[in-house]
Design a protein around this motif. Structure first.
Motif, short mmCIF file in Angstrom:
data_model
loop_
_atom_site.label_atom_id
_atom_site.label_comp_id
_atom_site.label_asym_id
_atom_site.label_seq_id
_atom_site.Cartn_x
_atom_site.Cartn_y
_atom_site.Cartn_z
N SER A 26 -11.55 21.70 -32.51
CA SER A 26 -10.44 20.81 -32.86
C SER A 26 -9.09 21.53 -32.76
O SER A 26 -8.05 20.89 -32.69
CB SER A 26 -10.63 20.27 -34.28
OG SER A 26 -10.64 21.34 -35.21
N THR A 27 -9.12 22.85 -32.71
CA THR A 27 -7.88 23.64 -32.66
C THR A 27 -7.61 24.22 -31.27
O THR A 27 -6.75 25.08 -31.13
CB THR A 27 -7.93 24.78 -33.69
OG1 THR A 27 -9.05 25.62 -33.40
CG2 THR A 27 -8.03 24.24 -35.11
N VAL A 28 -8.32 23.75 -30.26
CA VAL A 28 -8.12 24.28 -28.91
C VAL A 28 -6.66 24.09 -28.50
O VAL A 28 -6.04 23.05 -28.75
CB VAL A 28 -9.09 23.63 -27.89
CG1 VAL A 28 -8.82 22.14 -27.70
CG2 VAL A 28 -9.06 24.35 -26.55
N GLN A 29 -6.10 25.11 -27.89
CA GLN A 29 -4.70 25.09 -27.48
C GLN A 29 -4.55 24.52 -26.07
O GLN A 29 -5.44 24.67 -25.23
CB GLN A 29 -4.13 26.52 -27.52
CG GLN A 29 -4.20 27.16 -28.89
CD GLN A 29 -3.34 26.43 -29.91
OE1 GLN A 29 -2.16 26.18 -29.69
NE2 GLN A 29 -3.94 26.06 -31.03
N VAL A 30 -3.41 23.88 -25.81
CA VAL A 30 -3.15 23.28 -24.50
C VAL A 30 -3.28 24.33 -23.39
O VAL A 30 -3.82 24.04 -22.32
CB VAL A 30 -1.76 22.59 -24.46
CG1 VAL A 30 -1.41 22.13 -23.05
CG2 VAL A 30 -1.75 21.40 -25.42
N ILE A 31 -2.83 25.55 -23.63
CA ILE A 31 -2.91 26.59 -22.60
C ILE A 31 -4.37 26.89 -22.23
O ILE A 31 -4.70 27.11 -21.06
CB ILE A 31 -2.15 27.88 -23.01
CG1 ILE A 31 -2.00 28.79 -21.81
CG2 ILE A 31 -2.82 28.58 -24.16
CD1 ILE A 31 -0.86 29.76 -21.93
N VAL A 78 -8.04 16.11 -29.16
CA VAL A 78 -8.42 17.03 -28.08
C VAL A 78 -8.24 16.34 -26.72
O VAL A 78 -7.70 16.92 -25.78
CB VAL A 78 -9.86 17.55 -28.27
CG1 VAL A 78 -10.33 18.32 -27.05
CG2 VAL A 78 -9.97 18.40 -29.53
N ALA A 79 -8.65 15.08 -26.62
CA ALA A 79 -8.53 14.33 -25.37
C ALA A 79 -7.06 14.16 -24.96
O ALA A 79 -6.71 14.28 -23.78
CB ALA A 79 -9.20 12.97 -25.50
N GLU A 80 -6.21 13.87 -25.91
CA GLU A 80 -4.78 13.73 -25.61
C GLU A 80 -4.21 15.04 -25.07
O GLU A 80 -3.44 15.04 -24.09
CB GLU A 80 -4.02 13.28 -26.85
CG GLU A 80 -4.30 11.85 -27.24
CD GLU A 80 -3.74 11.44 -28.60
OE1 GLU A 80 -3.67 10.22 -28.85
OE2 GLU A 80 -3.38 12.32 -29.42
N ASN A 81 -4.59 16.15 -25.67
CA ASN A 81 -4.13 17.45 -25.19
C ASN A 81 -4.71 17.78 -23.82
O ASN A 81 -4.02 18.35 -22.97
CB ASN A 81 -4.47 18.55 -26.20
CG ASN A 81 -3.61 18.47 -27.44
OD1 ASN A 81 -2.51 17.93 -27.43
ND2 ASN A 81 -4.12 19.01 -28.55
N LEU A 82 -5.97 17.41 -23.60
CA LEU A 82 -6.60 17.65 -22.30
C LEU A 82 -5.91 16.82 -21.22
O LEU A 82 -5.64 17.32 -20.12
CB LEU A 82 -8.09 17.33 -22.36
CG LEU A 82 -8.88 17.50 -21.07
CD1 LEU A 82 -8.79 18.93 -20.54
CD2 LEU A 82 -10.34 17.11 -21.29
#
Length: 159
Positions: free
Chosen positions: A143-148, A18-22
């Motif tokens: 855990s499945t939050v999308q980048v958008i 999640v942090a990497e995507n954030l």
């Protein structure tokens, strides 16, 4: 121009993803909060009252050591701080992180990963540990939050 940091502690890898995507969504630097003594599976057994994580979380003064440091915290305007929820709050290593820096003038945004528990009093706890910071209410992220979705949240918080 605002500079953003995403700092995170991850015990199982969920918060890391999640942090990497954030960080990608925010165009931010990324810093992993790594304990000097890595947590084993036995350490993380929350059902064992004698496990390391249980002992740490039952002692509010516990401050597990961190193996590295952010070079220059003062360069950041916003710092997202991520962690798994332990015992309805931030893990003790996050308390170590918050006490390790001068957050004066920095907006701190907590985020957590959890199967269902929210941040609880984490923002309030973190504010008490970071004199001069502006710790705002954060968010529980799946855990499945999308980048958008993360990009939208960053726009709401950072602008």
């Amino acid at each position: 121009m605002s500079k953003v940091l995403v700092a995170y502690f991850s015990a199982s890898g969920v918060t890391k993803r999640v942090a990497e995507n954030l960080a990608q969504a925010a165009g931010a630097d990324l810093f992993e909060i790594v304990p000097e003594q890595i947590y084993t599976s036995a350490d993380l057994n929350w059902q064992d009252k004698n496990s390391r994580s249980s002992v740490e979380m039952n002692d509010r003064s516990c401050r597990p050591a961190i193996s590295s440091k952010v070079d220059d915290m003062s360069q950041y305007t916003y710092v997202f701080v991520g962690f798994p929820v332990w015992w309805y709050r931030e893990p003790s290593i996050i308390d170590t992180f918050m006490e390790s820096y001068d957050f004066s003038g920095i907006t701190v945004i907590p985020f957590c990963t959890s199967g269902g528990s929210g941040l609880g009093n984490s923002a309030k706890n973190m504010q008490a540990l970071a004199d001069g910071a502006n710790v705002i209410d954060g968010k529980r992220l799946s855990s499945t939050v999308q980048v958008i979705e993360l990009e939208q949240w960053v726009k709401e918080v950072v602008g």
